[in-house]
Design an enzyme around this catalytic site. Structure first.
Site, PDB file in Angstrom:
ATOM      1  N   GLN A  69      -5.321  11.874  -0.127  1.00 17.19           N
ATOM      2  CA  GLN A  69      -6.015  10.975   0.784  1.00 17.19           C
ATOM      3  C   GLN A  69      -7.523  11.183   0.732  1.00 17.19           C
ATOM      4  O   GLN A  69      -8.298  10.242   0.707  1.00 17.19           O
ATOM      5  CB  GLN A  69      -5.540  11.222   2.229  1.00 17.19           C
ATOM      6  CG  GLN A  69      -4.221  10.579   2.532  1.00 17.19           C
ATOM      7  CD  GLN A  69      -4.353   9.078   2.474  1.00 17.19           C
ATOM      8  OE1 GLN A  69      -5.003   8.463   3.297  1.00 17.19           O
ATOM      9  NE2 GLN A  69      -3.758   8.489   1.468  1.00 17.19           N
TER      10      GLN A  69
ATOM     11  N   GLY B 255      -1.611   7.255  11.577  1.00 17.84           N
ATOM     12  CA  GLY B 255      -0.220   7.186  11.141  1.00 17.84           C
ATOM     13  C   GLY B 255       0.469   8.533  11.049  1.00 17.84           C
ATOM     14  O   GLY B 255       1.555   8.736  11.594  1.00 17.84           O
TER      15      GLY B 255
ATOM     16  N   THR C  91      -0.545  15.712  -0.327  1.00 14.75           N
ATOM     17  CA  THR C  91      -0.801  14.319   0.059  1.00 14.75           C
ATOM     18  C   THR C  91      -2.120  14.220   0.830  1.00 14.75           C
ATOM     19  O   THR C  91      -2.823  13.214   0.738  1.00 14.75           O
ATOM     20  CB  THR C  91       0.361  13.751   0.892  1.00 14.75           C
ATOM     21  OG1 THR C  91       0.644  14.628   1.982  1.00 14.75           O
ATOM     22  CG2 THR C  91       1.611  13.591   0.044  1.00 14.75           C
TER      23      THR C  91
ATOM     24  N   ARG D  47      -3.694  20.428  11.896  1.00 14.20           N
ATOM     25  CA  ARG D  47      -2.761  20.998  10.924  1.00 14.20           C
ATOM     26  C   ARG D  47      -2.610  20.062   9.724  1.00 14.20           C
ATOM     27  O   ARG D  47      -2.434  18.855   9.881  1.00 14.20           O
ATOM     28  CB  ARG D  47      -1.408  21.203  11.581  1.00 14.20           C
ATOM     29  CG  ARG D  47      -0.306  21.570  10.612  1.00 14.20           C
ATOM     30  CD  ARG D  47       0.961  21.931  11.340  1.00 14.20           C
ATOM     31  NE  ARG D  47       0.904  23.304  11.824  1.00 14.20           N
ATOM     32  CZ  ARG D  47       1.546  23.743  12.895  1.00 14.20           C
ATOM     33  NH1 ARG D  47       2.276  22.918  13.615  1.00 14.20           N
ATOM     34  NH2 ARG D  47       1.452  25.011  13.259  1.00 14.20           N
TER      35      ARG D  47
ATOM     36  N   GLY E 192      -3.483  -0.900   1.203  1.00 12.47           N
ATOM     37  CA  GLY E 192      -3.809  -1.827   2.281  1.00 12.47           C
ATOM     38  C   GLY E 192      -5.234  -1.647   2.762  1.00 12.47           C
ATOM     39  O   GLY E 192      -5.992  -2.592   2.839  1.00 12.47           O
ATOM     40  N   PHE E 193      -5.594  -0.409   3.093  1.00  8.45           N
ATOM     41  CA  PHE E 193      -6.945  -0.080   3.567  1.00  8.45           C
ATOM     42  C   PHE E 193      -7.359  -0.904   4.776  1.00  8.45           C
ATOM     43  O   PHE E 193      -8.541  -1.142   4.994  1.00  8.45           O
ATOM     44  CB  PHE E 193      -7.967  -0.219   2.439  1.00  8.45           C
ATOM     45  CG  PHE E 193      -7.612   0.544   1.193  1.00  8.45           C
ATOM     46  CD1 PHE E 193      -7.442   1.918   1.240  1.00  8.45           C
ATOM     47  CD2 PHE E 193      -7.418  -0.105  -0.022  1.00  8.45           C
ATOM     48  CE1 PHE E 193      -7.092   2.638   0.098  1.00  8.45           C
ATOM     49  CE2 PHE E 193      -7.075   0.603  -1.167  1.00  8.45           C
ATOM     50  CZ  PHE E 193      -6.909   1.974  -1.101  1.00  8.45           C
TER      51      PHE E 193
ATOM     52  N   GLU F 247      -9.119   8.763   6.856  1.00  5.10           N
ATOM     53  CA  GLU F 247     -10.387   8.053   7.004  1.00  5.10           C
ATOM     54  C   GLU F 247     -11.561   9.008   7.090  1.00  5.10           C
ATOM     55  O   GLU F 247     -12.677   8.683   6.685  1.00  5.10           O
ATOM     56  CB  GLU F 247     -10.321   7.136   8.230  1.00  5.10           C
ATOM     57  CG  GLU F 247      -9.208   6.126   8.059  1.00  5.10           C
ATOM     58  CD  GLU F 247      -9.170   5.035   9.107  1.00  5.10           C
ATOM     59  OE1 GLU F 247      -8.667   3.955   8.780  1.00  5.10           O
ATOM     60  OE2 GLU F 247      -9.620   5.248  10.241  1.00  5.10           O
TER      61      GLU F 247
ATOM     62  N   LEU G 275      -0.320  18.713   7.193  1.00  3.57           N
ATOM     63  CA  LEU G 275       1.136  18.647   7.088  1.00  3.57           C
ATOM     64  C   LEU G 275       1.600  18.875   5.657  1.00  3.57           C
ATOM     65  O   LEU G 275       2.651  19.462   5.420  1.00  3.57           O
ATOM     66  CB  LEU G 275       1.626  17.292   7.595  1.00  3.57           C
ATOM     67  CG  LEU G 275       1.229  16.971   9.049  1.00  3.57           C
ATOM     68  CD1 LEU G 275       1.617  15.546   9.410  1.00  3.57           C
ATOM     69  CD2 LEU G 275       1.881  17.972  10.006  1.00  3.57           C
ATOM     70  N   ASN G 276       0.802  18.372   4.721  1.00  9.40           N
ATOM     71  CA  ASN G 276       1.138  18.533   3.305  1.00  9.40           C
ATOM     72  C   ASN G 276      -0.179  18.543   2.525  1.00  9.40           C
ATOM     73  O   ASN G 276      -0.819  17.507   2.385  1.00  9.40           O
ATOM     74  CB  ASN G 276       2.042  17.372   2.854  1.00  9.40           C
ATOM     75  CG  ASN G 276       2.413  17.453   1.373  1.00  9.40           C
ATOM     76  OD1 ASN G 276       1.690  18.040   0.563  1.00  9.40           O
ATOM     77  ND2 ASN G 276       3.540  16.868   1.024  1.00  9.40           N
TER      78      ASN G 276
END
Ligand code: FAD
Ligand code: SF4
Lengths: 316, 734
Positions: free
Chosen positions: B628, B514, B624, B618, B244-245, B695, B620-621
């Protein structure tokens, strides 16, 4: 896409005859260019003649010591052929710099030669384009023209021919062999295949209606160092801003054809004669009469600089 | 749950599942083709018909007549909807131009009709038979030509158009070392892989839209508003999104025209925008002209910093807020920023990944490089000397966490920055001129209310429902990790259902907000579920622990599922924020390093390696998160080297309207990328102590490349993209 009828041709002459028998027929080979254009209704054939069943998928030696490349030989197969890689490295390198692996698996030798321009205005049917709709005007002139021609263009059209393979074929003095609807065959020097736009940019080649390309022949190998240098913004999967295909002999003589600058592969034999004197001398002759736009005048310097790099690479 | 005091120790800090480099839980669905995207809901209802959108052939003017006779007679055609027969349509809150134009035309390829037919091919063929006559008007298409007439846009709070502190003009004039330079960034397209696509089905006056959308609640509201329906009558379903961006933050024509087409055809209708329409029919990142002035002492302390940005948009559109980071990133007592907005008749400008900061950093971080050179300082050192731990416009507001200097120093060390030759054009490797460049990375952390519902069943499985979306970012996975951590479950005992307007409203996917907000909403719901479980089991909720699928209190321990033995337990809550974002500035920081080569003959630019160091709360993963950041770095390469929507300034449209003409990086452009995440937790941001990352990874990349090109060649290009034609005439002889 407009509705069309479809047949699979079972002989070259039958294919040519079928094409001549229909007012608006097209051959389809890999379909990688034609189908895109049909979806946008830039090409609107009423009849498609699928030539994929014809036995033009071989590369064979000619009596003259060259090679005959079947019109349906895929770009991938052609680039990988041992004889091509050994004796006509320029062709192999040009092919591999084009499109993507998937496209080259489908793209054919004839289809590649006959692919149409990538002028963005040609692709937008809201815009006037003499090539798409003769007489409607040229939206590119005065518009966004970074990719467009600097040589051989006209008041009607400033598009380029986008093929990499064709640049190599031109430098190698290939010959295009065809069959016409009446069954007669002819051999067209590659230099005479593509036309300059003039006032009829929609007529892109000297092929006549229904004329089918059956093969492309390469003359006896000429030796030398073969270099294809394609210049572009991103490293792969992009059309050339400028490309230089060169064969350089030990004594500094040789041949050079340039892509991304004109409606056809650009080769000037008088310019080649300057090769021993260096890139500047060649470029001056080669680019004689250039008519760049503000967006693409950089191509003149780029041709000269790329040529210089190629000639110095050839010296090793 | 109201989050209004800094987070203390909570179950997330166990880090049994959070913080681990878990594979995406939705990965197998995607790699085996079983994830259903918007255009693939063939089996959701009656056999769908297909809509094909006709875009305006002019940028500004009026439709004088539409002739549908040939299109209507074409094979398979069921209905054609245009403004003439669509009925009264409203305009969504988040749309600038109408999604169905006519008779007035606001921009090129604005939708003027949708043709609905039995098959896609029939719809497309018939669409090409629609004859529209226009009367074109002169429009305004050239930002630089309209710059002088640009006005101060309205805007409040963080969005305000101007800020000023101290005496900028005086301090700048008095500064012994000065820079006054102008930079430009072009219009850019999101160029996401999946086109905008929707399928609509009506049941009476109730509408279901399967679509590809980042912000379910915004868009549900805008569908209702546009069609004049009560919001309850609209259901949006968007579980999988092929990128989407920011291009899918809003309701777009595919969804509205699918709905109108389905109503007219009395059948479900699918609409996907053809690629050229994505460029000119949907939104794009607007071009900017940015003037930056920096004054400094000879020791390299900034005494004055000013940043002005001009952008254009359709009437009622908003500006590209390219000066935002300059309000916060560097110290300096005298400061000014200003936004100006020109009226343009190009397609609608709107958010694209890191709106504001992405183009703003493209300019600011070249300016910082230029200043460092004037001061004869290393670019890292110059930035470090101007670090600030407080909001420089409001010194009483500290940053909640700010490790910019650490990011730069660690990055410099890891990248081998000391090997950079400070003299431009000084490094040669065969035919390549080699250079290194760096830039700071900066992007704000945004807090948004976010809700979720969690259900526990008797098998001990927890199902999370939230209208949060996963646009390829990994939302499914980090949400599952959050619920698993909170409920003491392994990951495979958590089911995550996203992207449905019948689920609680979340923050949605945008503005890198998000991950932190949606997982915090899930955290809040899980806190409630833990209470409900304890109560159900008769445990004292103060000393209950959840781990290994068991609930324990004192010496009692039972399987979690037992709490739902008779009936499912359901808990729902949202995270809501207090004043922490007002008292503390929350931002994310990083540093980008790039090495590249410039071909001495052709000026082609080829990257050699890239490094990003991020400090963003933090992680989180890590898997992923890395994904990003490397994706963002790649997008930054596009911005630096090739991405530009080419404007035809005569007729007002983006000419290069497909992915052959609008180039984005390919694999061959990206040989080597590395990322480092600093160990950081930010208790001011949320119970998760996380912040945004998606971002941050983009902000600054392009400038690092621009600075590397300068270091390689000595040629300073201030107009993006940095293509070879801008270098060629200044290159040395080969
Ligand atoms: C995304 C993309 C990127 C590309 N990048 C490059 C690139 O970088 N460099 C490059 O050179 N090319 C590039 N191409 C173009 C590609 O090389 C051509 O599409 C391909 O070579 C066409 O071959 P084809 O067999 O598929 O032709 P088709 O699409 O089947 O046909 C093309 C034309 O040739 C005619 N034709 C086909 N066979 C015959 C025959 N035997 N006799 C007479 N007429 C015939 C057809 O009627 C049609 O008019 C790219 C294409 C795409 C889609
Ligand atoms: S340059 Fe040629 S192809 Fe392009 S718009 Fe003009 S006429 Fe058409």
């Amino acid at each position: 896409m407009k509705s069309f009828t479809y047949e699979k041709a079972n002989s070259p002459a039958a294919a040519a005859a079928a094409a001549a028998g229909s007012s608006n027929a097209r051959f389809i080979a890999g379909g990688t260019n034609l189908l895109d254009l049909m979806k946008l209704e830039i090409e609107t054939p009423s009849h498609l003649i699928d030539v994929n069943g014809l036995a033009f998928d071989k590369i064979e030696p000619t009596q003259e010591g060259g090679l005959r490349i079947g019109a349906l030989v895929r770009n991938t197969a052609l680039a990988a052929d041992e004889r091509i890689r050994r004796d006509y490295g320029l062709l192999s390198r040009a092919l591999l710099s084009g499109a993507s692996g998937q496209l080259r698996n489908k793209a054919t030798t004839a289809g590649n030669l006959l692919q149409r321009t990538r002028c963005p205005y040609f692709y937008d049917t809201n815009q006037p384009c003499n090539k798409r709709t003769p007489g409607s005007g040229c939206a590119a002139i005065g518009g966004v023209t970074r990719q467009h021609a600097v040589l051989g263009s006209s008041e009607s059209c400033i598009a380029t021919h986008p093929s990499d393979m064709a640049i190599a074929m031109r430098a190698l003095d290939a010959t295009v062999e065809t069959v016409r609807p009446d069954g007669t065959t002819r051999a067209i020097p590659i230099a005479d295949l593509h036309r300059l736009p003039g006032e009829t940019p929609h007529i892109e080649t000297t092929l006549s209606a229904g004329e089918l390309i059956t093969s492309v022949t390469l003359p006896k190998p000429v030796g030398g160092t073969h270099i294809y240098r394609k210049v572009r913004d991103r490293a792969s999967y992009a059309f050339a801003l400028v490309s230089v295909g060169a064969i350089v002999q030990r004594d500094g003589t040789g041949r050079v054809a340039v892509g991304g600058v004109a409606h056809k592969p650009w080769r000037v034999e008088a310019a080649e004669a300057e090769m021993p004197r260096g890139a500047k001398a060649v470029a001056t002759r080669l680019l004689d009469g250039a008519r760049p736009t503000r967006d693409n005048s950089f191509k003149l310097a780029l041709v000269e600089r790329t040529l210089a790099a190629v000639l110095s690479e050839a010296k090793g | 749950m109201k989050f209004d005091t800094p987070a203390t120790t909570n179950p997330i800090d166990q880090l049994k599942i959070i913080g681990h480099a878990t594979n995406r839980i939705d990965g197998p669905l995607k790699t085996t083709g079983r994830a259903t995207y918007a255009y693939e809901w063939h089996d959701a209802g009656a056999r769908p018909a297909y809509g094909y959108v006709v875009g305006s052939a002019i940028a500004k003017g009026r439709i004088t007549s539409i002739d549908l006779s040939r299109a209507k007679a074409a094979p398979g055609v069921i209905a054609i909807v245009s403004a003439e027969n669509a009925g009264k349509l409203g305009k969504g809150k988040y749309n600038t131009a109408k999604l169905l134009g006519g008779p007035e035309i606001d921009h090129y390829h604005q939708a003027v009709a949708v043709v609905v037919a039995d098959t896609f091919e029939q719809a497309r063929a018939a669409a090409q038979l629609v004859r529209v006559d226009y009367s074109a008007e002169k429009g305004s298409f050239d930002l630089s030509a309209t710059r002088d007439g640009a006005a101060k846009p309205p805007g409040e709070g963080d969005e305000k158009a101007e800020t000023a502190v101290g005496d900028f003009a005086g301090a700048f004039a008095a500064a012994p070392v000065q820079l006054d330079a102008t930079y430009t960034t072009p219009d850019q397209s999101h160029a996401m892989m999946e086109p905008h696509a929707s399928m609509a089905a009506w049941e009476g006056d109730k509408l279901t839209l399967w679509t590809s959308n980042q912000m379910i609640a915004w868009t549900t509201g805008d569908v209702a508003k546009t069609l004049g329906l009560p919001k309850e009558n609209v259901r949006l379903v968007s579980p999988f999104i092929g990128g989407g961006f920011g291009g899918k933050l809003f309701l777009r024509s595919d969804a509205i025209l699918a709905a109108l087409g389905a109503r007219a055809a009395n059948r479900p209708v699918k609409v996907a925008l053809q690629r050229p329409l994505i460029i000119n029919n949907t939104t794009h990142r607007p071009a900017t002209i940015q003037r930056i002035r920096i004054g400094a002492t000879r020791e390299g302390k900034i005494s004055a910093i000013g940043h002005e940005s001009w952008s254009g948009n359709l009437p009622e559109g908003s500006p590209e807020t390219a000066v935002m980071q300059t309000r916060l990133l560097y110290a300096g007592e005298n400061r000014m920023t200003a936004l100006r907005l020109a009226m343009l008749d190009l397609p609608e400008g709107n958010s694209m990944r890191a709106p504001g900061e992405a183009p703003g950093m493209m300019a600011l971080e070249i300016a910082m490089d230029e200043m460092a050179e004037r001061l004869n300082l290393d670019p890292v050192e110059f930035r470090a000397r101007n670090d600030t731990q407080v909001d420089p416009e409001h010194p009483d507001r500290p940053f909640s966490q700010r490790q910019l200097v650490e990011c730069m120093r660690i990055g410099a060390e890891r990248f081998g920055w000391s090997r950079r030759n400070a003299k431009p054009g000084g490094q040669r490797d065969g035919r390549w001129l080699v250079g290194m460049g760096m830039a700071a990375a900066f992007r704000n952390n945004l807090l948004m209310k976010s809700g979720a519902r969690v259900r526990l069943d008797s098998s001990g499985t927890v199902t999370v429902e939230t209208d949060m979306t996963d646009i390829g970012t990994g939302s499914y996975t980090i949400i599952a990790q959050t619920a698993a951590e909170m409920m003491g479950l392994p990951l495979d005992k958590v089911v995550v259902r996203l992207g449905d307007s019948s689920f609680p409203v979340s923050a949605g996917s945008g503005g890198q907000f998000g991950a932190n907000n949606s997982t915090s909403g899930v955290y809040a719901a899980c806190v409630k579920l833990r209470e409900a479980v304890a109560q159900k089991l008769g445990f004292n909720s103060a000393d209950v622990s959840f781990s290994d699928g068991q609930v324990s209190s004192g010496n009692q321990s039972v399987p979690l599922g037992q709490a739902a033995a008779d009936s499912e337990l359901v808990a729902e809550d949202s995270i809501e924020y207090g004043d922490l974002a007002k008292t503390h500035q929350q931002s994310t920081f990083g540093a980008h390093f790039v090495e590249l080569g410039v071909d001495v003959a052709t000026a082609e630019i080829r990257i050699r390696r890239m490094l990003a160091v991020c400090a963003a709360g933090r992680v989180l993963n890590p898997k992923t998160a890395r994904s990003q950041v490397i994706g963002a770095m790649t997008m930054g390469v596009g911005a630096a080297l090739m991405e530009e929507l080419a404007v035809d300034k005569r007729t007002g449209f983006f000419v290069n309207h497909d992915l052959a003409g609008y180039e984005v990086p390919v694999h061959a452009d990206i040989p080597h990328q590395e990322t480092i995440f600093l160990d950081e937790t930010d208790p001011m941001s949320s119970p998760m102590k996380a912040k945004g990352i998606g971002e941050l990874g983009l902000c600054g990349v392009a400038a690092a490349l621009a600075n590397a090109v300068y270091n390689a060649t000595g040629i300073r290009v201030r107009d993006y993209p940095i293509t070879l034609d801008k270098l060629l005439h200044h290159m040395p002889d080969a």
